[in-house]
Design an enzyme around this catalytic site. Sequence first.
Site, PDB file in Angstrom:
ATOM      1  N   LYS A 252       2.777  11.395  -3.232  1.00  0.00           N
ATOM      2  CA  LYS A 252       1.742  10.743  -4.050  1.00  0.00           C
ATOM      3  C   LYS A 252       0.843  11.771  -4.746  1.00  0.00           C
ATOM      4  CE  LYS A 252      -1.680   6.990  -3.494  1.00  0.00           C
ATOM      5  NZ  LYS A 252      -2.245   6.078  -2.477  1.00  0.00           N
TER       6      LYS A 252
ATOM      7  N   ASP B 270       0.873  -1.168   0.000  1.00  0.00           N
ATOM      8  CA  ASP B 270       0.000   0.000   0.000  1.00  0.00           C
ATOM      9  C   ASP B 270       0.913   1.220   0.000  1.00  0.00           C
ATOM     10  OD1 ASP B 270      -1.677   2.104   0.497  1.00  0.00           O
ATOM     11  OD2 ASP B 270      -2.503   1.330   2.373  1.00  0.00           O
TER      12      ASP B 270
ATOM     13  N   GLU C 272      -7.426   0.500  -4.428  1.00  0.00           N
ATOM     14  CA  GLU C 272      -7.419   0.421  -2.962  1.00  0.00           C
ATOM     15  C   GLU C 272      -8.737  -0.052  -2.359  1.00  0.00           C
ATOM     16  OE1 GLU C 272      -5.771   4.251  -2.035  1.00  0.00           O
ATOM     17  OE2 GLU C 272      -3.800   3.643  -2.749  1.00  0.00           O
TER      18      GLU C 272
ATOM     19  N   ASP D 284     -13.295   5.178   1.219  1.00  0.00           N
ATOM     20  CA  ASP D 284     -11.858   5.201   1.489  1.00  0.00           C
ATOM     21  C   ASP D 284     -11.324   6.625   1.434  1.00  0.00           C
ATOM     22  OD1 ASP D 284      -9.106   4.966   1.513  1.00  0.00           O
ATOM     23  OD2 ASP D 284      -8.974   3.516  -0.114  1.00  0.00           O
TER      24      ASP D 284
END
Lengths: 212, 625
Positions: free
Chosen positions: B94, B31, B193, B215
């Site tokens: 990211k 992850d 994800e 999420d």
Amino acid sequence: MSFKNSVCWSCRGVTPAGVFCHTCDTILPMDPGENFFQLFHMEPAFDLDLAALEQHYRELQKKLHPDFFAQRSAMERRISMERVIRLNEAWQTLQDPLLRSGYLLQTLGWQAVKPEPDPEFLYEVMALRETLEEVNPMESNALSRLAALRSEAKARMQTTIEKVSEMFRVYLTEKNGEILSKIARYLDRMRYHRRYLEELDRLEDQAFEQES
Amino acid sequence: MDVLLDILEPGQSVLPHQVSPALRKRVVGIDLGTTFSLVAAIGVEGKPLCIPDEAGNVSLPSVVHYGQNGSPLVGQAARAKLLSDPETTISSVKRYMGRGLEDIYKKSPNTPHGLEAGEGGMVRIVMGDKRVSPVEVSAEILKALKQRAEDALGGTLHGVVITVPAYFDDAQRQATKDAARIAGLEVMRLLNEPTSAALAYGLDKGREGLYAIYDLGGGTFDISLLKLEKGVFQVMATGGDSALGGDDLDQWLVNRLILELGVEKPDSGLIQACRKVAREVKERLSNEETVEFSMPLSLAMGRITRDEFEGGIRELVWATIPLCRRVLKDAGIEKDALQGVVLVGGSTRVPLVRRMVAEFFCMEPLIDLDPDQVVALGAAHQAEALAGNERAEMLLLDVTPLSLGVETMGDLVEKIVPRNSPIPTARGQEFTTFKDGQTAMAIHVVQGERELASQCRSLARFELRGIPAMTAGAARILVTYQVDADGLLTVSAREETTGIEQSIAIKPSYGLSDDEIADMLQDAMRHGTTDMLARLLNEAKVDAERVLAAAGAALKEDGDLLSDGELKQVKAVMVALWDSMQGDSAEKINEAVVQMDNKTRFFAQRRMDRSLQMAMTGRKVDDFA
């Protein structure tokens, strides 16, 4: 049952058509001539058992999906990918009444020619447009007005679908080509209803964000 | 006739879908998060576990510090440098992946580092006279996780599954894959994800039915609807915002702190100090009604209540709700059909987020798996299945999050692959020339839901050349979009009347050029070559196994067609192939495969004749079995 055989690319043995080789169990390339209905072992028809279609789809995925071939040879990976791409397209097409009727027309040999405009429907379209233009998504009661319009629009779509379904049934017994061109005109109606519903979606999104 | 048994060692099976323990592959799920990253593997009992570092921490802060010399610091050690060396320490990278300068400044004008446009459109982070790409920074994080996993598992990794936000577009996915390449990792799959989280809930908690996965991570928001049924995890629809997350909640606090400090132009040191305090305050506010804290770089004390905080972030959190509504609509599902709503991502610890989600979905959300770890745990399952370590009973069916289209005249977009299409998928669209004698055509590939191309994300532009000169409208050019299981797009074009196929090298609008990747790869070069040889060898072995299995099956079925001498001959080439597989030369194995092919052709011919005879007498092959 037809005796349709081919030579397995892997063991070179003769195998009946299917997903896996009769002898060595290797995945076989898809038959490009197979139509979407055949892929799901169904007769070409508009009225399909959608629950059965979905179950069948999942079962085929459990046999064909590239994830099960990740550690196999490049050729097997490619075949699995090609098969699943086609399976996905077939499933998307058959589960949607609009796409399904278009595909069924094609399968029954209907040559796509632009259907003549339908004056009665054009008139209806103009009236429908006006109802949409009257809605202001910024107004406080917009969501409930849009909800009312939506249930009307859905009912219109449902009626059209039922009509198309009936016409296909008649065609499949009578095989009268005239009916196909009539269906093609109703396809245009379905397309319009679909677009109208999408426009409602857009307005509802705006109204919902406004309401917070 | 158990022909194969006499030439195979015990425990070595060449039948498909069976793996002996000796062939088990070392794989992990990663992850790669905005604020921290994790790596997980399947443990001895078949349950996934996150691998801890030496200090016992499973989460690695996604922070990289570039010192004066030596290799960069990653994780906790780098985070400690955020305050002392804010300019050469990078966090939340990211958010920059696959992004241009404009995208970033539009969202957050206050970045702690200088940014500039790089070759190929993706930003570069400025550190003194050095420039680093977000892809390189991510690669450093991946390298640290790779090292951790290899130490724990006792050897080189065969492959990894890396998770990405479901709403990541093609450029962001490609950038992630590039980062893994630079880190010397073999990516078996980019996994969405929320899908990964659903996998963990389904496999480890035995959940079945329709679920919404909400999420909210450090920098991204995803909402996915999945149907979990008999080991099949089918994504019905997905939506989100790839630039909305916990960082934005922090940012509200940062802005407030800066305002209270009365600083007009905060430097990067102050911004980082404020971020640190903001994160701590946010976490404490999840449990306390009022929080008192020391102001950043100051002796003064600050005070904030949960009500004030919630007032400030309400709009940000609310922004996720219309996206949830949209996804339900896309899937054609009513709220009351849902079995549950699963919360994923550290930001779902914020009480306001839980309240809003519960209110919208009319049910208490599920948190029975750690929202920070659940994504990595699911990825470990998928890695195990893709490595073929077990004949997986599970299957993921995912969709493409954003529509893919092509620009047509007047900036309009023609959609080719609509959003929420199951992947892998391929769709074609025909175009024609609009001028007499036109021999080239510009194709602009875009991704997004907006109607104007200029408002969508530009993925690539290319020119199709060599169209034969014809009258306008006579050429038929078929443009095909193919999306693979990673959600990555390839585009090809073909002129249908002449069959002229154009191979197109797509240069992503926000990617790295191949040259840049080559440069970055130099470090890992030695590694890279051995990786490639290993891959070739593996390919050859897999193919040889298939050939042996096929021959074994053929002998079993039609072995009686051969005389004893011929049977010996066939067995001999099979043994030769088997022997070649014990070595480590891909070339020798491939040679043996060709040899075997040549020397067994007569057998294939006889089997063919037999089948034909059966067909003539009108009997099915099955009747003889």
